[in-house]
Design a protein around this motif. Structure first.
Motif, PDB file in Angstrom:
ATOM      1  N   SER A 197      23.663  50.544  20.714  1.00 36.40           N
ATOM      2  CA  SER A 197      22.544  51.400  21.085  1.00 36.40           C
ATOM      3  C   SER A 197      21.387  50.595  21.645  1.00 36.40           C
ATOM      4  O   SER A 197      20.907  49.652  21.007  1.00 36.40           O
ATOM      5  CB  SER A 197      22.080  52.187  19.855  1.00 36.40           C
ATOM      6  OG  SER A 197      20.835  52.805  20.089  1.00 36.40           O
ATOM      7  N   GLN A 238      18.771  55.017  13.217  1.00 36.77           N
ATOM      8  CA  GLN A 238      19.457  55.308  14.469  1.00 36.77           C
ATOM      9  C   GLN A 238      20.918  54.902  14.362  1.00 36.77           C
ATOM     10  O   GLN A 238      21.271  53.978  13.640  1.00 36.77           O
ATOM     11  CB  GLN A 238      18.801  54.546  15.638  1.00 36.77           C
ATOM     12  CG  GLN A 238      17.304  54.721  15.740  1.00 36.77           C
ATOM     13  CD  GLN A 238      16.914  56.122  16.142  1.00 36.77           C
ATOM     14  OE1 GLN A 238      17.592  56.754  16.940  1.00 36.77           O
ATOM     15  NE2 GLN A 238      15.808  56.600  15.599  1.00 36.77           N
ATOM     16  N   ARG A 278      29.577  51.585  19.479  1.00 34.31           N
ATOM     17  CA  ARG A 278      28.610  51.836  20.541  1.00 34.31           C
ATOM     18  C   ARG A 278      27.345  51.032  20.247  1.00 34.31           C
ATOM     19  O   ARG A 278      26.748  51.177  19.189  1.00 34.31           O
ATOM     20  CB  ARG A 278      28.262  53.321  20.623  1.00 34.31           C
ATOM     21  CG  ARG A 278      27.269  53.642  21.746  1.00 34.31           C
ATOM     22  CD  ARG A 278      26.925  55.119  21.774  1.00 34.31           C
ATOM     23  NE  ARG A 278      26.027  55.409  22.871  1.00 34.31           N
ATOM     24  CZ  ARG A 278      24.701  55.283  22.810  1.00 34.31           C
ATOM     25  NH1 ARG A 278      24.143  54.849  21.692  1.00 34.31           N
ATOM     26  NH2 ARG A 278      23.946  55.567  23.853  1.00 34.31           N
ATOM     27  N   SER A 287      23.953  45.437  24.792  1.00 38.30           N
ATOM     28  CA  SER A 287      23.524  46.839  24.801  1.00 38.30           C
ATOM     29  C   SER A 287      23.309  47.344  26.217  1.00 38.30           C
ATOM     30  O   SER A 287      23.579  48.515  26.518  1.00 38.30           O
ATOM     31  CB  SER A 287      22.242  46.996  23.986  1.00 38.30           C
ATOM     32  OG  SER A 287      22.471  46.681  22.624  1.00 38.30           O
ATOM     33  N   GLY A 334      24.273  53.232  16.000  1.00 39.33           N
ATOM     34  CA  GLY A 334      24.573  52.208  17.004  1.00 39.33           C
ATOM     35  C   GLY A 334      24.548  50.827  16.420  1.00 39.33           C
ATOM     36  O   GLY A 334      23.631  50.474  15.685  1.00 39.33           O
TER      37      GLY A 334
END
Length: 457
Positions: A124, A103, A122, A157, A105
């Motif tokens: 995640s 993934q 970012r 997050s 992030g």
């Protein structure tokens, strides 16, 4: 170098999925209202996650082992099971970690620092939940890891997720990530002032009113919720410490120096362990399984080092361990934590650092007592050692001093705490300029440093 909270291969950091937007305040009342709402939501989310995470650990230990905590659970197992159980936990956590690696992030304090200061990472929620589940599996099966890592990461997050849902500007999102990180820290340790200082000293590196106010509010809300559910007593109980004389303050200079050396040894061992596990001799996710098995070998001889270290630290503060066992705790916790973290099992090293520092403080006090240099309580020296070791690893002396002050609720410790953390930080920075967090950023090629001229990146 481990980032201090999670040791696992990082997904490739992704930019915040939001185009450049106006600075805070330029959108008027509506934007400010969304920021306030976001702050309340992220604080509530961080507190709820902390309560569920801790309750789930306690439930499994009670139902599966009929034990109040992980140390008692591991102590009741035969030797072979003490090796096998952490290995299985590491393997299962490694499988989840493999899914998380696919993934996009970031995660961990290093990514939080980039997200808050530079706004280009970012965080995640999907990655965070996967790694939190992996961390939970490693901890519940006896891995020598701290549970604070997932709680802090979840807060950050949550700040990213909620800011996106509310359509906040990039700058407001950065503020909300900082507030969520503080909320997670506060929910983990019930130390609101230290949580705010963690963000200001470690994450942001500067005191900016735009960050301070939402961080304060989020920390208050998160701590109030966790206190309402889990109780409002200091994590390690109320302590009382008395300095025999003002001259005894000089002795805490030596303790600060000792903890600086011990903390550096801990960090360098973590680094060496990470290099050894990542030589390619064992593929992921079998690395965390091997690390769990190695940690289990330590548990065969010393089950007290299972988990984050809360249980033996409580006994240590009460002076309940003989000096030989205290020395064994230092070595055992260092080896077990290195095996668990450096192999890739996600989890924190913050509380293990507290245990190592507390054990160094207790050992130091015992040596002083035998030399007829002090008659003060061993628990007081253990508390100061906790703060000094934390300051040496994070290079955040004020946060470390205030944190242990809040953990003990003992004003008599104020001067020793300030002195020992200052000495520990100075010596640690002389030995290696980077903290446990900035070392991760340096490894990425980010020249991150705090100077009199401000923060340099």
């Amino acid at each position: 170098m481990p980032n201090g909270l999670v040791a696992m291969p990082d997904p490739v950091p992704q930019p915040l999925a939001r185009p450049p937007q106006p600075a805070p305040g330029s959108e008027g009342t509506a934007a400010s209202a969304r920021l306030v709402l976001g702050t309340l939501l992220v604080a509530t989310a961080a507190a709820a996650f902390a309560i569920v995470f801790r309750a789930a650990l306690a439930y499994v230990h009670h139902r599966a082992f009929n034990a109040p905590d992980v140390v008692v659970a591991i102590s009741g197992l035969p030797g072979w099971a003490r090796v096998l159980l952490p290995a299985v936990g590491g393997l299962l956590g490694g499988v989840l970690g493999r899914l998380a690696m696919r993934q996009a992030g970031g995660h961990g304090v290093g990514d939080v620092m980039e997200a808050v200061v530079l706004g280009r990472v970012r965080l995640s929620m999907r990655v965070t939940l996967l790694k939190s589940a992996a961390s939970w599996l490693a901890i519940v099966t006896g891995g020598s890891l701290g549970r604070e890592g997932p709680l802090i990461q979840f807060g950050g997050s949550a700040g990213t997720l909620i800011s996106e849902r509310l359509g906040l500007t990039t700058d407001h999102a950065r503020i909300l990530i900082a507030a969520g990180t503080a909320a997670g820290f506060g929910a983990a340790y019930n130390t609101p002032f230290a949580a705010v200082l963690f963000v200001l000293e470690v994450v942001a590196g500067v005191v900016v009113i735009d960050v301070v106010v939402p961080t304060l509010v989020a920390t208050v809300v998160a701590c109030a919720i966790t206190r309402a559910v889990l109780g409002d007593a200091p994590l390690y109980g109320v302590r009382t410490f008395h300095i025999a004389s003002s001259l005894e303050l000089v002795l805490f200079v030596g303790l600060g120096a000792l903890c600086a050396v011990g903390a550096q040894a801990f960090m360098r061992t973590l680094t060496a362990g990470e290099r050894w596990f990542h030589r390619g001799w064992l593929p992921y996710p079998w690395r965390p399984a091997a690390g769990g098995a190695l940690a289990g070998l330590v548990l065969v001889a010393l089950p007290s080092v299972a988990g984050n270290g809360y249980e033996p630290l409580s006994t240590l503060l009460d002076g309940g361990f003989p000096v030989g066992l205290v020395a064994m705790l230092i070595v055992g916790k260092l080896l077990a934590t290195t095996a668990s973290v450096s192999s890739g099992s996600p989890g924190g090293v913050f509380t293990p650092t507290l245990l190592i520092g507390g054990a160094l403080g207790a050992l130091y006090a015992e040596l002083l007592t035998r030399a007829n240099l002090t008659t003060s309580d061993v628990g007081g020296y253990a508390l100061v050692g906790m703060a000094a070791a934390t300051a040496a690893t994070t290079h955040a002396p004020l946060m470390a001093a205030v944190m242990v002050f809040e953990l003990s609720a003992d004003y008599a410790l104020a001067l020793p705490l300030i002195l020992a953390t200052a000495v520990a930080t100075i010596i640690s920075r002389r030995m290696r300029r980077a903290s446990i967090y900035t070392a991760e950023l340096h490894a990425r090629g980010i020249a991150w440093e705090f100077t009199m001229d401000g923060r340099r990146t």
